[in-house]
Design an enzyme around this catalytic site. Structure first.
Site, short mmCIF file in Angstrom:
data_model
loop_
_atom_site.label_atom_id
_atom_site.label_comp_id
_atom_site.label_asym_id
_atom_site.label_seq_id
_atom_site.Cartn_x
_atom_site.Cartn_y
_atom_site.Cartn_z
N GLY C 488 0.79 -1.22 0.00
CA GLY C 488 0.00 0.00 0.00
C GLY C 488 0.82 1.27 0.00
NE ARG C 531 14.82 -2.64 4.13
CZ ARG C 531 14.53 -3.42 3.11
NH1 ARG C 531 13.28 -3.62 2.75
NH2 ARG C 531 15.48 -4.04 2.45
CB VAL C 736 8.90 9.74 4.36
CG1 VAL C 736 10.12 10.58 4.10
CG2 VAL C 736 8.26 9.29 3.06
CD GLU C 738 8.68 2.48 10.39
OE1 GLU C 738 8.50 1.78 11.39
OE2 GLU C 738 9.80 2.72 9.92
#
Lengths: 194, 284, 781
Positions: C488, C531, C736, C738
């Site tokens: 997603g 990551r 970016v 989380e």
């Protein structure tokens, strides 16, 4: 009638409409998210009204029309509504998306030009954990405006346009609508400075 | 599958009555199914036969007569009530209560009568219908009866209806001229939720009578004694209403809220509701 | 860095969205195989009990039942970092909701009916529910055999004879002396309850046992290779005997990062003679059986000088691991090395204890412990600022990490780390920080503003690696193969952009295979920790370069020029000086054919890889070392309005700044911020497990576990991206995904303190908690 096809079946009383659609008709676009009508992932149109298919018995749909997400695109071409979802970034994991599309379809059918509040009210029964909803609400608004613009512009070929979700078309028609639900969202900065 | 049960879809009340009275084990009336089917799925309810009353024409009536008297059949989904312009005009409190229930999708199935017959202390339709003095009609093979709605609720999830009795319709007398009505509900979030507490009321400027009812604060929804507003100031009436509610409420602690919170927030709802209803030029 | 980018940095639309808006996207539960069986799980009604007897006979007698299993049939242990868990509870149950037995049958109804007929006799055992109680010397032990469990050595330190699954220490400087010498000190305690990820698709796995102990799996997972690796360890099989497919995944947020229902599906399929078996968690099981986010009790002490410089920070974090360690031990580790916030602090001591209790167990959840520790840290920073009489933003500005500072694990902060101060300034400006709020909308309402910083690095093994393969098609288009999962977040679109950028192809000619398959798509560790764009992006850059080398070599030979002279762009290769001699990719992709029929080259397949570099294990006693490949910094600022009579909070405006290094796809990044903020609002205002005094979960459904709906959005959300390049990041980018969720509670808690003058320390900030807090203050003079 399911998506315009007459379906005839004998089913046990306890079978839900959701199970009938998924397991008997292989219309797996409609998802189960909770089974108790709380999440909206299984939203379909029953006689043109959005309902949660997990809380409708298949036998209750006898003699009714049922529309699912599989019926939304015509001849393999995305509807304006579907394109609006693609273009606004309203889709992330996609599991809630079929239900969202059907709630939005139900809304736009009963009111092609809904207010912002009506959009929120119509979509709030569908849970989404990824998008934060703003893009989804934008997508519904964008679809309404785009269809209205097309109607105003001239002859209509249904609600279907193009096969590729070209960013320009819908957005171009409705630039000012783009960020209605994201008031204040700032454009991306390239330079690292204000 | 939700469960193993038979399904029947009668088109008349006598037919439904025969099915309910049949000897094939416990039967249940199926209207919108938004409570019943959830209970069956959770195995809190295990009927042998579901009697779907949605095709009984007599139960699909939603009538507002010229004087404003309202009849709501047991098979009428909430959205029909919400969308009826005449009701929006005359009984906004009823519409607010209906709109507060669940989600748009569920309101296309859920019925007002079903919400009452489920007999939850948190039933959102109950307070406003109690305040409006609604009567409930019930039909059984032995005859028809009319009862004040307040007599329906006998305990948590318990009604006075007999096993072969079908709640058929709600009747609300024509409102006094200029009657104001309102509904307020405290939830955990703005999205769909059961009530932590709710309050509904009507005020008829012509008679000066304020009627209040509250939900989610006792085993059943509570109708309070009518308050004669007379020449009392708004503050005095608010105070009177709040005291009445505080005396009547018996809140519990559950997953939705503590009794302390309910005790704190219900008087706030009542105070706000009374202020709205008494406001000069307040919504009719 | 002056290179002109064509595709990277633009809002390329997701091509998967087309499958998703039409219903064509197939998720695990949409798959069906001939003869596929359906499974149901019987779970424990008790939080802690001995299993005295399990009677499966009546279940076996149900028509259509093909396999019935209980824990006594399965003597294997599993676990991610600590092998403490069973496929089905054996001998004892350790939480209410734990799987005890399972059935595979022709239909789900038959499987469920059979489960209901299983009779289990339990003998209840003492239980422990509060992790602080569980640390007492006389506490019942959740795992009396902890000493015998395998675990990742040198990284995790379970304490046999206790309930401590891991103790992470961070020691820098002399915290005791500095605290004692500080001009100003504060001490505060905080609590976060356990919460659930709530992916819209619950866990689901299909397994088919094959001859010679092989197994093929289709699963809703974030990590196909980790599923394979852990299953191989658990079942004692070579990796090649296990093939894991991941189709479309309906959200994960960390909850599908490790091993889920795959082992159960596997053993059921085996017991059913190799019929494929689908196991799907019901929504109730998703809450009650599959793992959650751990609860956290924090105690934080901060010392500062009168002019507002933090001199010392001491913190104790007690994590409620629940019954099994899973990712929880690593959450306790990662949140410790991030556990002082993004500040330069010379003297720091942190003890992070991951403690077993008899509750549903914890795992990774978006933010990996950082939302939890920063709920305490960022609230404590405001308390300190108030005590110093300093503006909270200014206090932070003075203490934030800047070039030349060192982190609490001794890492030097460089220009390549990004600029936390710019994040702070950006959000402060966005909400007119420092200017009073406008008048509230009603007399019983009050307004307030709050600000909070956030930071996080990927928590991953020091040797984490991944690979990418790009193969060119007959028409010169490119297919990218990876095994990170796009569940997603949009990474696949970003990887397509990177491949298109590097290969000189239009975006429409770069495809990415959605179905990960450990037999066909190249290795990736896991899709966690923000990551994937960073590591996968670097691997794709390298794979593209490999393709271009091969293209160049063939083109050079075909044209009779030196390879160095060849330029590849716009789907053609040509000598720099002779653009008219261009050969299209199409004529090179499978090999080049000369006019006389001779052919050279061959199908072009590029390979790229990436491995974390320069990371070290943390010193067991001091926690010093280099744990992070990169850090992402950010900040939120909010303005709220509180109804002082009902306790409701309305978010008027929330501004979120993230130093992304480089925004690879603005639409996707914005989607991550908006989605993360709203998910963070859930943790802030609504979410939390409730248990009764027997440890039974009271709210395992959407009726009583509420997540934000479309009606619960802030009135305004402002995402802001900074682009201070990350050294080593693809185009300077850092993760970016989380981050936007982290510190949403802290910012709102700070705004609440500003509005009401009350310091709330426990989440969620429900109307009830807020109102009862106001009433309590009114009663205490």
């Amino acid at each position: 009638m399911v998506n315009g096809h007459m379906e005839t079946a004998s089913v046990p009383s306890g079978l839900t409409l959701l199970e009938f659609l998924r397991d008997r008709l292989y219309l797996t676009g409609t998802k189960e998210g909770c089974g108790i009508g709380e999440c909206g992932a299984c939203t379909v149109l029953l006689d043109e009204k959005p309902v949660t298919a997990c809380l409708v018995l298949a036998v209750e749909a006898d003699g009714c029309t049922v529309e699912t997400v599989e019926g939304e695109a015509a001849d393999g071409q995305l509807s304006v509504l579907q394109r609006a979802f693609v273009e606004t970034g309203a889709v992330q994991c996609g599991f809630c998306t079929p239900g969202m599309i059907m709630s939005a379809r139900g809304l736009l059918r009963r009111d092609p030009n809904p207010s912002d509040n009506e959009i929120v009210e119509a979509m709030a029964g569908n849970l989404c954990r990824c998008t934060g909803y703003a893009a989804i609400l934008e997508a519904v608004r964008l679809a309404a405006v785009a269809v209205a613009a097309q109607r105003a512009a001239g002859p209509l070929t249904g609600e279907t346009v193009g096969s590729q979700p070209a960013a320009e078309t819908l957005m171009g028609e409705t630039g000012t609508e783009r960020r209605r639900f994201l008031r204040g969202a700032e454009s991306t900065r390239k330079d690292g400075r204000r | 599958m939700l469960g193993r049960f038979d399904y029947q879809r009668p088109s008349t009340l006598p037919e439904a009555g025969r099915l309910l009275a049949g000897n094939d084990g416990p039967a249940a009336v199926l209207a919108g199914g938004t409570d019943l089917l959830v209970d069956i799925r959770g195995r809190r309810h295990d009927p042998r036969i579901l009697v779907d009353i949605k095709r009984i024409d007599a139960l699909r009536r939603l009538d507002v007569d010229s004087a404003g008297a309202l009849t709501i059949g047991a098979a009428v989904p909430l959205n029909e009530i919400i969308e009826r312009a005449a009701i929006r005009r005359t009984l906004p409190g009823l519409v607010q209560a209906a709109e507060s229930i669940a989600t748009y999708q569920l309101r296309n199935r859920a019925t007002a009568v079903g919400n009452l017959c489920n007999a939850s202390p948190a039933a959102d339709m109950a307070p406003i219908l109690l305040a409006l003095g609604a009567d409930l009609m019930a039909w059984s093979p032995h005859g028809e009866r009319t009862m004040p709605l307040s007599s329906l609720f006998v305990g948590v999830k318990k009604t006075c209806l007999a096993a072969d009795e079908i709640a058929t319709e709600l009747r609300i007398l024509a409102p006094e001229p200029g009657l104001r009505s309102g509904f307020l509900k405290q939830q955990r979030l703005r999205g769909h939720d059961l009530a932590v507490s709710s309050a509904a009321g009507t005020y008829a400027p012509s008679t000066g009578v304020l009627r209040l009812a509250v939900g989610s604060c006792a085993p059943t929804p509570l109708l309070l004694e009518p308050i004669e507003v007379g020449r009392s100031s708004k503050a005095v009436v608010e105070e009177k209403a709040v005291r009445a509610v505080q005396a009547a409420m018996r809140p519990i602690s559950d997953t939705r809220a503590s009794a302390d919170y309910r005790r704190a927030v219900l008087p706030v709802l009542v105070k706000r509701l009374v202020a709205d209803l008494l406001a000069e030029g307040g919504a009719p | 860095m002056t290179r002109e980018l064509r595709v990277v940095g633009t809002s390329v639309l997701r091509d998967d969205a087309i499958d998703k808006v039409t219903g064509a996207a197939r998720y695990t539960t949409d798959l069906a195989f001939p003869g596929m069986l359906h499974a149901a799980i019987l779970t424990s009604p008790h939080a802690s009990a001995r299993i005295v007897h399990v009677d499966l006979e009546a279940a076996r007698a149900v028509p259509g039942v093909r396999a019935v299993l209980a824990g006594s049939d399965l003597d294997v242990r599993l676990g991610l970092y600590l092998r403490d868990k069973r496929i089905l509870a054996r001998d004892v149950v350790r939480y209410q909701g734990e799987p005890v037995a399972a059935v595979a049958a022709d239909t789900l109804d038959a499987a469920r009916e059979a489960c209901r007929r299983i009779r289990v006799e339990y003998d209840e055992l003492p239980a422990v529910f509060d992790p602080r109680d569980a640390m007492a010397a006389d506490a019942p032990l959740v795992h009396p055999d902890l000493a015998s469990y395998d675990h990742m050595r040198g990284v995790f330190f379970p304490k046999p004879g206790t309930n401590v699954a891991h103790h992470q220490k961070i020691r820098k400087g002399d915290v005791r002396a500095s605290l004692a010498a500080a001009d100003v000190r504060i001490e505060a305690s905080f609590y976060n309850p356990p919460v659930q990820h709530v992916p819209m698709e619950t866990h689901a796995s299909i397994a088919q046992a094959l001859p010679e102990s092989r197994v093929e799996i289709w699963t809703s997972s974030q990590s196909p290779y980790t599923v394979r690796h852990l299953l191989s360890a658990c079942l004692g099989l070579p990796h090649a005997a296990i093939r894991v497919h991941v189709p479309y995944v309906g959200g994960g947020f960390g909850g599908k990062a490790g091993l889920g229902l795959e082992p159960l599906a596997t053993v059921l399929s085996r017991a059913a003679g190799g019929r494929p078996v689908l196991v799907t968690a019901t929504r109730e099981q998703e809450f009650n059986t599959t793992p959650s986010r751990q609860g956290l009790h924090s105690t934080i002490k901060i010392g500062a000088t009168r002019d507002g410089r933090i001199t010392a920070l001491e913190a104790t974090y007690v994590w409620d691991a629940g019954a099994y360690a899973d990712y929880g031990v690593n959450v306790g580790r990662a949140a410790a090395y991030s556990g002082a916030g993004p500040y330069a602090i010379d003297h720091c001591s942190i003890d992070s204890y991951v403690v077993y209790t008899n509750k549903v167990y914890g795992t990774a959840y978006r933010g990996f412990g950082h939302l939890e520790v920063l709920w305490g840290i960022e609230r404590a920073m405001d308390q300190m600022a108030r005590k110093l009489g300093l503006d909270p933003a200014e206090f932070r500005r003075r203490n934030l990490l800047k070039e030349g500072a060192t982190t609490i694990t001794g890492e030097l902060f460089t220009a390549g780390h990004g600029k936390p101060v710019e994040c702070l300034d950006a959000v402060a400006k966005a909400i007119d920080w420092g200017r009073p709020s406008g008048a509230p909308s009603a007399p019983h309402k009050v307004r307030g503003k709050g600000i909070a910083m956030l930071h996080k690095a990927p928590a991953m093994p020091t040797y984490t690696s991944c690979a990418a393969v790009i193969k060119l098609d007959e028409d010169g288009a490119a297919d990218v193969l990876v095994s990170g999962v796009d569940y997603g977040q949009g990474t696949y679109t970003v990887l397509r952009q990177i491949a298109a950028e590097e290969l000189g192809l239009p975006i429409g000619k770069v495809h990415l295979t959605w179905d990960c398959d450990t037999a066909l798509t190249p290795y990736d560790w896991q899709t966690v920790a923000s990551r994937f764009s960073y590591m996968g992006g670097n691997a794709v850059i390298e794979a593209a370069a490999d393709c271009l080398r091969q293209l160049t070599a063939v083109a050079a030979q075909a044209l009779g020029v030196a390879p160095e002279t060849i330029v590849c762009q716009d789907e053609v290769a040509f000598p720099a000086a002779e653009p008219d001699r261009a050969i299209s990719y199409k004529d090179l992709a499978l090999g080049y054919t000369f006019p006389n029929g001779n052919a050279i080259g061959g199908p072009i397949i590029g390979h790229g890889r990436f491995i974390a570099t320069g990371l070290t294990h943390l010193d067991p006693e001091t926690g010093q070392g280099r744990p992070a490949q990169f850090w992402t910094y950010g900040a939120h600022a909010v303005e709220i309005e509180v109804d002082t009579e009902t306790g409701e909070i309305e978010i008027l405006h929330i501004a979120t700044a993230v130093d992304a290094g480089k925004v690879l796809n603005p639409l996707s990044c914005t989607g991550q911020v908006i989605g993360g903020v709203v998910q963070g609002l859930g943790s802030t205002l609504l979410e939390g497990f409730q248990f009764d005094d027997k440890g039974r979960l009271l709210n395992p459904s959407f009726v009583d576990y509420k997540i934000p709906t479309a009606k619960d959005l802030p009135r305004r959300m402002t995402p802001i991206f900074l682009e201070n390049p990350q050294s080593g990041g693809p185009y300077g980018a850092r993760g970016v995904a989380e981050h936007p969720m982290i510190s949403v509670p802290s910012a709102i808690g700070n705004a609440l303190a500003d509005a009401l003058g009350i310091d709330y320390t426990v989440l969620p900030l429900s109307p009830e908690r807020v109102l009862l807090g106001i009433q309590k203050r009114e009663k205490t003079p």
